[in-house]
Design an enzyme around this catalytic site. Structure first.
Site, PDB file in Angstrom:
ATOM      1  N   PRO A  79       0.824  -1.178   0.160  1.00  0.00           N
ATOM      2  CA  PRO A  79      -0.295  -0.069  -0.021  1.00  0.00           C
ATOM      3  C   PRO A  79       0.778   1.148   0.092  1.00  0.00           C
ATOM      4  O   PRO A  79       1.741   1.501   0.856  1.00  0.00           O
ATOM      5  CB  PRO A  79      -0.823  -0.121   1.329  1.00  0.00           C
ATOM      6  CG  PRO A  79       0.043  -1.340   2.373  1.00  0.00           C
ATOM      7  CD  PRO A  79       0.569  -2.233   1.295  1.00  0.00           C
ATOM      8  N   ASN A  80       0.347   2.212  -0.844  1.00  0.00           N
ATOM      9  CA  ASN A  80       0.974   3.603  -0.922  1.00  0.00           C
ATOM     10  C   ASN A  80       2.334   3.908  -1.541  1.00  0.00           C
ATOM     11  O   ASN A  80       2.874   5.003  -1.961  1.00  0.00           O
ATOM     12  CB  ASN A  80       1.097   4.113   0.532  1.00  0.00           C
ATOM     13  CG  ASN A  80      -0.284   4.315   1.039  1.00  0.00           C
ATOM     14  OD1 ASN A  80      -1.318   4.881   0.567  1.00  0.00           O
ATOM     15  ND2 ASN A  80      -0.444   4.090   2.356  1.00  0.00           N
ATOM     16  N   ARG A 139       5.387  12.072  -3.404  1.00  0.00           N
ATOM     17  CA  ARG A 139       5.191  12.828  -2.033  1.00  0.00           C
ATOM     18  C   ARG A 139       6.416  12.283  -1.207  1.00  0.00           C
ATOM     19  O   ARG A 139       6.999  11.339  -1.603  1.00  0.00           O
ATOM     20  CB  ARG A 139       4.032  12.405  -1.336  1.00  0.00           C
ATOM     21  CG  ARG A 139       2.531  12.298  -2.252  1.00  0.00           C
ATOM     22  CD  ARG A 139       1.584  13.129  -1.539  1.00  0.00           C
ATOM     23  NE  ARG A 139       0.319  13.171  -2.126  1.00  0.00           N
ATOM     24  CZ  ARG A 139       0.164  13.406  -3.535  1.00  0.00           C
ATOM     25  NH1 ARG A 139       0.954  13.529  -4.159  1.00  0.00           N
ATOM     26  NH2 ARG A 139      -1.289  12.887  -3.930  1.00  0.00           N
ATOM     27  N   TYR A 190      11.528   8.849   1.389  1.00  0.00           N
ATOM     28  CA  TYR A 190      11.241   7.757   0.244  1.00  0.00           C
ATOM     29  C   TYR A 190      12.079   7.948  -0.965  1.00  0.00           C
ATOM     30  O   TYR A 190      12.433   7.224  -1.889  1.00  0.00           O
ATOM     31  CB  TYR A 190      10.042   7.354  -0.231  1.00  0.00           C
ATOM     32  CG  TYR A 190       9.379   6.897   1.234  1.00  0.00           C
ATOM     33  CD1 TYR A 190       9.764   5.868   1.787  1.00  0.00           C
ATOM     34  CD2 TYR A 190       8.284   7.618   1.602  1.00  0.00           C
ATOM     35  CE1 TYR A 190       9.127   5.406   2.913  1.00  0.00           C
ATOM     36  CE2 TYR A 190       7.554   7.156   2.907  1.00  0.00           C
ATOM     37  CZ  TYR A 190       7.815   6.127   3.565  1.00  0.00           C
ATOM     38  OH  TYR A 190       7.261   5.838   4.471  1.00  0.00           O
ATOM     39  N   ASN A 216       8.004  -5.369  -0.681  1.00  0.00           N
ATOM     40  CA  ASN A 216       7.903  -4.311   0.329  1.00  0.00           C
ATOM     41  C   ASN A 216       6.503  -4.259   0.619  1.00  0.00           C
ATOM     42  O   ASN A 216       5.609  -3.721  -0.335  1.00  0.00           O
ATOM     43  CB  ASN A 216       8.503  -2.855  -0.414  1.00  0.00           C
ATOM     44  CG  ASN A 216       8.335  -1.984   0.749  1.00  0.00           C
ATOM     45  OD1 ASN A 216       7.800  -1.977   1.784  1.00  0.00           O
ATOM     46  ND2 ASN A 216       9.028  -0.820   0.437  1.00  0.00           N
ATOM     47  N   ALA A 229       3.018  -0.491   4.884  1.00  0.00           N
ATOM     48  CA  ALA A 229       2.670  -0.529   6.030  1.00  0.00           C
ATOM     49  C   ALA A 229       1.844  -1.660   6.763  1.00  0.00           C
ATOM     50  O   ALA A 229       1.740  -2.350   7.713  1.00  0.00           O
ATOM     51  CB  ALA A 229       1.365   0.566   6.417  1.00  0.00           C
ATOM     52  N   ASP A 232       1.097 -15.342   7.638  1.00  0.00           N
ATOM     53  CA  ASP A 232       0.611 -16.857   7.353  1.00  0.00           C
ATOM     54  C   ASP A 232       0.692 -17.264   5.705  1.00  0.00           C
ATOM     55  O   ASP A 232       1.003 -18.471   5.623  1.00  0.00           O
ATOM     56  CB  ASP A 232      -0.888 -16.786   7.780  1.00  0.00           C
ATOM     57  CG  ASP A 232      -0.955 -16.928   9.159  1.00  0.00           C
ATOM     58  OD1 ASP A 232       0.006 -17.004   9.920  1.00  0.00           O
ATOM     59  OD2 ASP A 232      -2.059 -16.810   9.613  1.00  0.00           O
ATOM     60  N   GLU A 284      12.266  -9.507   2.144  1.00  0.00           N
ATOM     61  CA  GLU A 284      11.325  -8.282   2.718  1.00  0.00           C
ATOM     62  C   GLU A 284      12.379  -7.208   2.496  1.00  0.00           C
ATOM     63  O   GLU A 284      13.510  -7.232   2.920  1.00  0.00           O
ATOM     64  CB  GLU A 284      11.061  -8.642   4.178  1.00  0.00           C
ATOM     65  CG  GLU A 284      10.333  -7.200   4.666  1.00  0.00           C
ATOM     66  CD  GLU A 284      10.159  -7.503   6.397  1.00  0.00           C
ATOM     67  OE1 GLU A 284      10.345  -8.543   6.678  1.00  0.00           O
ATOM     68  OE2 GLU A 284       9.777  -6.395   6.768  1.00  0.00           O
ATOM     69  N   HIS A 343      12.631  -2.552   2.729  1.00  0.00           N
ATOM     70  CA  HIS A 343      12.016  -1.637   3.128  1.00  0.00           C
ATOM     71  C   HIS A 343      13.040  -0.515   2.609  1.00  0.00           C
ATOM     72  O   HIS A 343      14.405  -0.557   2.787  1.00  0.00           O
ATOM     73  CB  HIS A 343      11.773  -1.338   4.672  1.00  0.00           C
ATOM     74  CG  HIS A 343      10.760  -2.185   5.330  1.00  0.00           C
ATOM     75  ND1 HIS A 343       9.390  -2.186   5.018  1.00  0.00           N
ATOM     76  CD2 HIS A 343      11.086  -3.420   5.707  1.00  0.00           C
ATOM     77  CE1 HIS A 343       8.992  -3.227   5.426  1.00  0.00           C
ATOM     78  NE2 HIS A 343       9.807  -3.967   5.946  1.00  0.00           N
ATOM     79  N   ILE A 344      12.536   0.725   1.937  1.00  0.00           N
ATOM     80  CA  ILE A 344      13.173   1.695   1.466  1.00  0.00           C
ATOM     81  C   ILE A 344      13.901   2.519   2.820  1.00  0.00           C
ATOM     82  O   ILE A 344      15.402   2.844   2.600  1.00  0.00           O
ATOM     83  CB  ILE A 344      12.479   2.660   0.637  1.00  0.00           C
ATOM     84  CG1 ILE A 344      11.897   1.982  -0.708  1.00  0.00           C
ATOM     85  CG2 ILE A 344      13.170   4.199   0.022  1.00  0.00           C
ATOM     86  CD1 ILE A 344      10.725   2.551  -1.185  1.00  0.00           C
ATOM     87  N   ARG A 399      12.974   4.855  12.748  1.00  0.00           N
ATOM     88  CA  ARG A 399      11.597   5.829  12.746  1.00  0.00           C
ATOM     89  C   ARG A 399      10.864   5.481  13.920  1.00  0.00           C
ATOM     90  O   ARG A 399      11.203   5.093  14.793  1.00  0.00           O
ATOM     91  CB  ARG A 399      11.259   5.548  11.227  1.00  0.00           C
ATOM     92  CG  ARG A 399      12.047   5.769  10.038  1.00  0.00           C
ATOM     93  CD  ARG A 399      11.185   5.654   8.682  1.00  0.00           C
ATOM     94  NE  ARG A 399       9.979   6.378   8.447  1.00  0.00           N
ATOM     95  CZ  ARG A 399       9.407   6.208   7.579  1.00  0.00           C
ATOM     96  NH1 ARG A 399       9.264   5.288   6.839  1.00  0.00           N
ATOM     97  NH2 ARG A 399       8.078   7.201   7.417  1.00  0.00           N
TER      98      ARG A 399
END
Ligand code: CA2
Length: 151
Positions: free
Chosen positions: A11-12, A19, A24, A80, A83, A93, A104, A106-107, A113
């Protein structure tokens, strides 16, 4: 025919580059997907990309990836989860249930954070984790997956 790597963005992440460039970076999702395809081409794997804002779509994509891993067509997934990383037992699961090798990514460095970003439901089900290298992390994650699983 070359083996495949599936790159999933949650998501996003469709807002990348549009933005919050301070967190990011300036690269768009299109740029990230091009970087992933170029990385795959250099390593001799074909990269398929999907972004979704819907948890169920991501779950279905993980199940499909697991079936394709079993069929020998796909080596694994770079994801990625956005959230959903911090909220989704369903993603945990699905990764375990589909038995899909997954890196996995993450940028941002989620550990530097807010505390709600420090816990990941995905990490215990992941084969590896790349955190805090900006969008270059996608390249590192694909390289890591190919090294771990072979192509
Ligand atoms: O650092 C990462 O890659 C994250 O997975 C990005 C997620 C965030 O919820 C995770 O904690 C860490 C956010 C997805 C991107 O959201 C954007 C929002 C506005 C502008 C650009 C991206």
């Amino acid at each position: 025919m070359s083996k495949k790597v599936i790159v999933l963005n949650g998501p996003n992440l469709n807002l990348l580059g549009l933005r919050e460039p301070a967190v990011y970076g300036k690269a768009t999702l299109e740029d990230v997907e091009a970087l992933c395809r170029e990385t795959g081409a250099r390593l001799g794997v074909e990269v398929e990309c999907l972004q979704s804002n819907h948890e169920g779509v991501l779950l279905d994509a993980l199940h499909a990836a697991g079936r394709r891993v079993k069929a020998g067509e796909v080596i694994g997934v770079v994801m990625n989860p956005g959230a959903y990383t911090h909220t989704s037992i369903a993603l945990h699961d699905a990764i375990k249930g589909a038995e899909v090798p997954l890196i996995e990514i993450h940028i941002s460095n989620v550990h530097a954070r807010e505390s709600f970003r420090h816990h990941s439901y995905v990490s215990p089900a992941a084969a590896g984790i790349v955190v805090g290298f900006g969008v270059d992390g996608y390249r590192l994650a694909i390289e890591g997956l190919v090294r771990k699983q072979g192509a």
